[in-house]
Design a protein around this motif. Structure first.
Motif, PDB file in Angstrom:
ATOM      1  N   THR A 120      -0.204   8.505   7.408  1.00  0.00           N
ATOM      2  CA  THR A 120       0.544   9.700   7.801  1.00  0.00           C
ATOM      3  C   THR A 120       0.931   9.633   9.275  1.00  0.00           C
ATOM      4  N   LEU A 144      -0.250  10.302   1.213  1.00  0.00           N
ATOM      5  CA  LEU A 144      -0.754   9.244   2.104  1.00  0.00           C
ATOM      6  C   LEU A 144      -2.035   9.659   2.816  1.00  0.00           C
ATOM      7  N   ASP A 145      -2.811   8.650   3.233  1.00  0.00           N
ATOM      8  CA  ASP A 145      -4.026   8.950   3.989  1.00  0.00           C
ATOM      9  C   ASP A 145      -3.649   9.261   5.444  1.00  0.00           C
ATOM     10  N   PRO A 146      -4.605   9.775   6.240  1.00  0.00           N
ATOM     11  CA  PRO A 146      -4.255  10.236   7.600  1.00  0.00           C
ATOM     12  C   PRO A 146      -3.670   9.155   8.496  1.00  0.00           C
ATOM     13  N   GLY A 176       1.221   3.756   2.071  1.00  0.00           N
ATOM     14  CA  GLY A 176       1.898   4.023   3.347  1.00  0.00           C
ATOM     15  C   GLY A 176       3.027   3.032   3.588  1.00  0.00           C
ATOM     16  N   SER A 195       0.850  -1.194   0.000  1.00  0.00           N
ATOM     17  CA  SER A 195       0.000   0.000   0.000  1.00  0.00           C
ATOM     18  C   SER A 195       0.889   1.248   0.000  1.00  0.00           C
ATOM     19  N   CYS A 246       4.531  12.655   3.372  1.00  0.00           N
ATOM     20  CA  CYS A 246       3.185  12.148   3.653  1.00  0.00           C
ATOM     21  C   CYS A 246       2.126  12.721   2.730  1.00  0.00           C
TER      22      CYS A 246
END
Lengths: 265, 237
Positions: free
Chosen positions: A197, A192-194, A165, A163, A189
């Protein structure tokens, strides 16, 4: 009543790992940085913030001579690593970049297996005497990057199968596999999603026990969360530099205040 | 304060917060004035009105809490904005306390209607109240205009209020010694005096917060304290 007083002085600064003195950068005729003096403190996270085009990424790329490969780019001034000018004629850029690693905005694993992504650097730099030692470096690096548990049973699969991340953590593992002293992160980041992150930010906080980190970020909240020192760039100059809590609570310069409070015109 | 935010709703939210506090401040001013007048004029109806108005201020305090929580959650204020939000909670709390002291003073003035107290003692409360009223007005002006110099002047003036309180304290002791029948009434007056003096302390807190909003710090140097000899006056000889 005592009202919270915010310290305004930087006391007992940790020693500078890297130091820029009067750094001027030109892309052809256009000047991107103007007399930048900036220190990077050892085993701390320094965040470079500022609006697009302010010169923060340019400065970051000067720190491991990434601008050498940019057509028409010219760097003046002095940038030192442990007091040694990294632009000296005798400096081997390949060796330099082994000491100063880099993580980019978009995860960019090699089109190879997870194992090879991490093993590549130590192998070409001759850091491992044999397969067992290389295995150990790969495992340690993946562990430090917080990825080992997730990939230990599929090291032979392509790095690109992970993925976003995980790929970014793989790139961090790849960067630390050659035991650098400094890690440069250019908006690590932003793709990237939270949750990914948050994982990276936690990782940055752990890594600063052993590494000196410089991070460029567009997220001021991220700069506030992960760094101990913050430099605010605007139009190619460092407007303000200081301890992060101070910069984000009582900035001295009006431009810094306007930028971090969302008033930038 | 500074120029406008890129996101204009942010400015509106901050303006609303300050408007709520200004409204609270205006009400607190009226409450203190009315409580003092109810005592001076022995006006029971007015005292009742002070008591029944207090929940309005409590409701405004609650509104400030709601607005600040929302601002913190949705806007993530930084630097001066963060200081504005944090100080707003504390200023609202201080105004709520000041209004509470007004209410308590009004309640006691109702009791005092049936007690015997020397008129000079009531005049003493009024004398103490006037500089407190003036300080409250000035600190609210300083808040509205972000005027740190004016806030500092208010902060420095609290010493006079403290001294005036100490003088009144002694005066009341004298009345009680002269005529034990006045003890009940004078004790109520003592509490009223303490209420008013405490209101003055909250006003100095607000003054410091007005400074904190703009500069990130209060008034660091120590304000000379005028009430130290109060305790020696109270001690048995």
């Amino acid at each position: 009543m005592t009202v919270l007083n915010i310290a305004t002085s930087i006391d007992a600064l940790p020693p500078p790992k890297m130091q820029g003195d009067k750094v001027n950068v030109y892309y052809g005729a256009k000047q991107a940085l103007f007399d930048v003096d900036l220190s990077v403190r050892e085993r701390h996270v320094t965040a470079l913030i500022g609006p697009s085009g302010c010169g923060k990424s340019t400065f970051l790329r000067c720190l491991n001579r990434m601008n050498d490969v940019v057509e028409g780019a010219r760097v003046e001034g002095r940038i030192a690593l442990d007091g040694q000018d990294i632009y000296d004629r005798g400096v081997d850029v390949v060796q330099l970049r082994a000491r100063i690693g880099m993580v980019f905005q978009k995860p960019n694993p090699f089109p190879k297996s997870i194992y090879e992504n991490v093993a590549y650097g130590p192998r070409i730099h001759g850091l491992a005497a044999g397969r067992a030692e290389l295995d150990a470096i790969v495992e340690t690096s993946l562990r430090r990057a917080g990825l080992w548990k997730e990939v230990s049973d599929r090291l032979d699969q392509p790095g690109t199968s992970l993925s976003g991340g995980q790929q970014q953590r793989l790139c961090i593992a790849r960067a630390i596999a050659v035991s650098p002293e400094v890690i440069l992160m250019d908006e690590p980041c932003s793709a990237l999603d939270p949750i990914a992150t948050a994982t990276i930010e936690e990782l940055i906080d752990e890594l600063r026990q052993n590494f000196t980190i410089v991070i460029v970020t567009h997220s001021m909240q991220q700069a506030a969360r992960v760094s101990q020192f913050t430099a605010f760039f605007h139009l190619g100059v460092v407007v303000e530099y200081g301890e992060t809590p101070r910069v984000f609570t009582t900035p001295v310069e009006k431009r810094t205040q306007d930028y971090i409070t969302g008033r930038f015109g | 304060m500074a120029s406008e935010h890129t996101v204009r709703r942010f400015d509106q939210d901050l303006d609303q917060l300050s408007a709520t506090i200004s409204e609270m401040g205006g009400l607190a001013e009226v409450q203190i004035a009315d409580a003092l007048r109810a005592l001076r004029d022995r006006d029971g109806a007015l005292a009742e009105r002070v008591i029944s108005t207090d929940p309005k201020i409590d409701a405004l305090d609650a509104r400030v809490q709601d607005q600040t929580v929302q601002l913190l959650a949705l806007r993530q204020p930084m630097a001066v904005d963060l200081r504005v939000v944090l100080s707003s909670i504390k200023i609202a709390a201080a105004l709520e306390r000041i209004a509470d002291y007004a209410k308590n003073t009004a309640k006691r003035s109702l009791v005092l209607r049936d007690a015997s107290v020397p008129p000079a003692a009531i005049a003493g409360i009024d004398r103490l109240g006037r500089p407190v009223q003036a300080a409250l007005k000035d600190v609210l002006d300083a808040f509205a205009n972000g005027d740190v110099d004016k806030a500092r002047a208010v902060w420095e003036r609290d010493e006079e209020i403290d001294q005036s309180y100490t003088a009144l304290f002694r005066e009341l002791l004298t009345y009680m010694m002269e005529d034990p029948r006045s003890i009940t009434g004078c004790t109520h007056l003592l509490f009223m005096a303490k209420n008013i003096e405490r209101a003055g302390d909250h006003i100095t807190n607000i003054a410091e917060l007005v400074s904190f909003r703009r500069t990130g710090h209060g008034f660091a140097d120590r304000r000379p304290k005028g009430s130290a000899d109060l305790y020696s006056a109270a001690a048995p000889r």
